[in-house]
Design an enzyme around this catalytic site. Structure first.
Site, mmCIF file in Angstrom:
data_model
loop_
_atom_site.group_PDB
_atom_site.id
_atom_site.type_symbol
_atom_site.label_atom_id
_atom_site.label_comp_id
_atom_site.label_asym_id
_atom_site.label_seq_id
_atom_site.Cartn_x
_atom_site.Cartn_y
_atom_site.Cartn_z
ATOM 1 N N SER A 6 0.836 -1.201 0.000
ATOM 2 C CA SER A 6 0.000 0.000 0.000
ATOM 3 C C SER A 6 0.870 1.251 0.000
ATOM 4 C CB SER A 6 -0.906 0.001 1.230
ATOM 5 O OG SER A 6 -1.576 1.249 1.293
ATOM 6 N N MET A 35 -8.695 8.642 -0.532
ATOM 7 C CA MET A 35 -9.592 9.063 0.557
ATOM 8 C C MET A 35 -10.009 10.510 0.311
ATOM 9 S SD MET A 35 -7.628 7.484 3.846
ATOM 10 C CE MET A 35 -6.769 5.897 3.789
ATOM 11 N N HIS A 64 -8.286 1.859 -4.571
ATOM 12 C CA HIS A 64 -9.319 1.606 -3.559
ATOM 13 C C HIS A 64 -9.977 2.942 -3.242
ATOM 14 C CE1 HIS A 64 -9.985 0.448 0.998
ATOM 15 N NE2 HIS A 64 -11.125 0.659 0.353
ATOM 16 N N MET A 66 -12.049 5.167 -1.295
ATOM 17 C CA MET A 66 -12.746 5.439 -0.022
ATOM 18 C C MET A 66 -13.326 6.834 -0.128
ATOM 19 S SD MET A 66 -9.960 3.760 2.522
ATOM 20 C CE MET A 66 -8.751 3.742 1.219
ATOM 21 N N MET A 135 -12.457 -5.489 4.128
ATOM 22 C CA MET A 135 -11.609 -4.719 5.038
ATOM 23 C C MET A 135 -11.401 -5.522 6.325
ATOM 24 S SD MET A 135 -10.900 -1.944 3.395
ATOM 25 C CE MET A 135 -9.872 -1.304 4.732
ATOM 26 N N GLY A 140 -9.495 4.186 6.544
ATOM 27 C CA GLY A 140 -9.138 5.581 6.817
ATOM 28 C C GLY A 140 -7.698 5.770 7.247
ATOM 29 N N ASP A 174 -7.468 -6.220 3.336
ATOM 30 C CA ASP A 174 -6.817 -4.909 3.486
ATOM 31 C C ASP A 174 -6.936 -4.438 4.927
ATOM 32 O OD1 ASP A 174 -5.772 -2.380 3.119
ATOM 33 O OD2 ASP A 174 -7.429 -1.650 1.872
#
Ligand code: DX5
Ligand code: ZN
Length: 217
Positions: A6, A35, A64, A66, A135, A140, A174
């Site tokens: 990541s 994010m 990903h 978010m 998840m 976050g 993740d």
């Protein structure tokens, strides 16, 4: 099986250096955590970063999302060069449409579930997905502890997919994945392993190699 470091745990002032180390260590894909400061409090990467990353690596970029409105972002990230795009079921009221839109752009499509979201949220649309991202922490932040109830939950999902003609749909895990618990996630049915703080520090290439060995790659 795939190892996905990541970028959230990378040194942002030395992103190119860290991405090259991920490449050298044998990463299969790079996980890019987007994010928006709304679905989750932090703000991270935009499509411009994906475009820039494409100049320094040929590894597939696993975006990903978010974000509260993933439908607003799919096109931009696909155009920037994302290879995989996943959206949270909690904020995707038109999952079939969203997943198919991702695929129409030539990307692999994933549906993401937070740890407390019922697995059923993914069932109806799983046939339109290439993978389900489960998840194992609340999204976050990097560096959180793996939630142990992930393991039976992942087993249940793997069994459900296999018994519903969807054995080709992969499970990505993740959050909180380290060299010493990665094998447990694989045994529970995960085949794509995201790891930030567990791998992206110090000698990144060596850590990725150790992770690969830990899961028998
Ligand atoms: C968390 C992100 C993760 C994060 C994982 O919201 O989705 O991808 O980078 O970090 P670690 O491996 O440190 O838990
Ligand atoms: Zn992520």
């Amino acid at each position: 099986m795939m190892i996905a470091p990541s970028l959230l745990a990378a040194d942002f002032a030395n992103l190119e250096r860290d991405v090259r180390a991920m490449d050298a260590g044998g990463a299969d894909i790079l996980h890019v955590d987007v994010m928006d400061g709304h679905f989750v409090p932090p703000i991270t990467f935009g499509p411009g970063i994906v475009t820039a990353l494409k100049r320094v690596t040929s590894l597939p970029l696993d975006v990903h999302l978010m974000v509260t409105n993933p439908d607003h972002q799919v096109e931009q990230f696909a155009a920037a060069g994302a290879a995989w795009i996943s959206v949270h079921a909690e904020v995707s009221p038109h999952l079939h449409r969203t997943l198919n839109r991702i695929k129409q752009h030539g990307c692999r499509a994933g549906v993401v579930l937070n740890p407390a979201t019922p697995l059923e949220f993914a069932f109806e649309a799983a046939g339109d997905a290439d993978f389900v991202l489960l998840m194992s922490v609340n999204p976050g932040y990097g560096g959180q502890s793996f939630i142990p109830s992930f393991l039976p939950r992942c087993e249940r999902l793997r069994t459900w997919l296999d018994t519903n003609g969807l054995s080709h749909v992969e499970i990505e895990v993740d959050g909180g994945i380290k060299i010493d618990n990665a094998r447990d996630a694989v045994n529970a049915g995960a085949s794509i392993l995201v790891s930030g703080s567990g791998m992206v520090h110090g000698d990144i290439a060596a850590n990725i190699k150790a992770m690969r060995e830990a899961v028998g790659l």
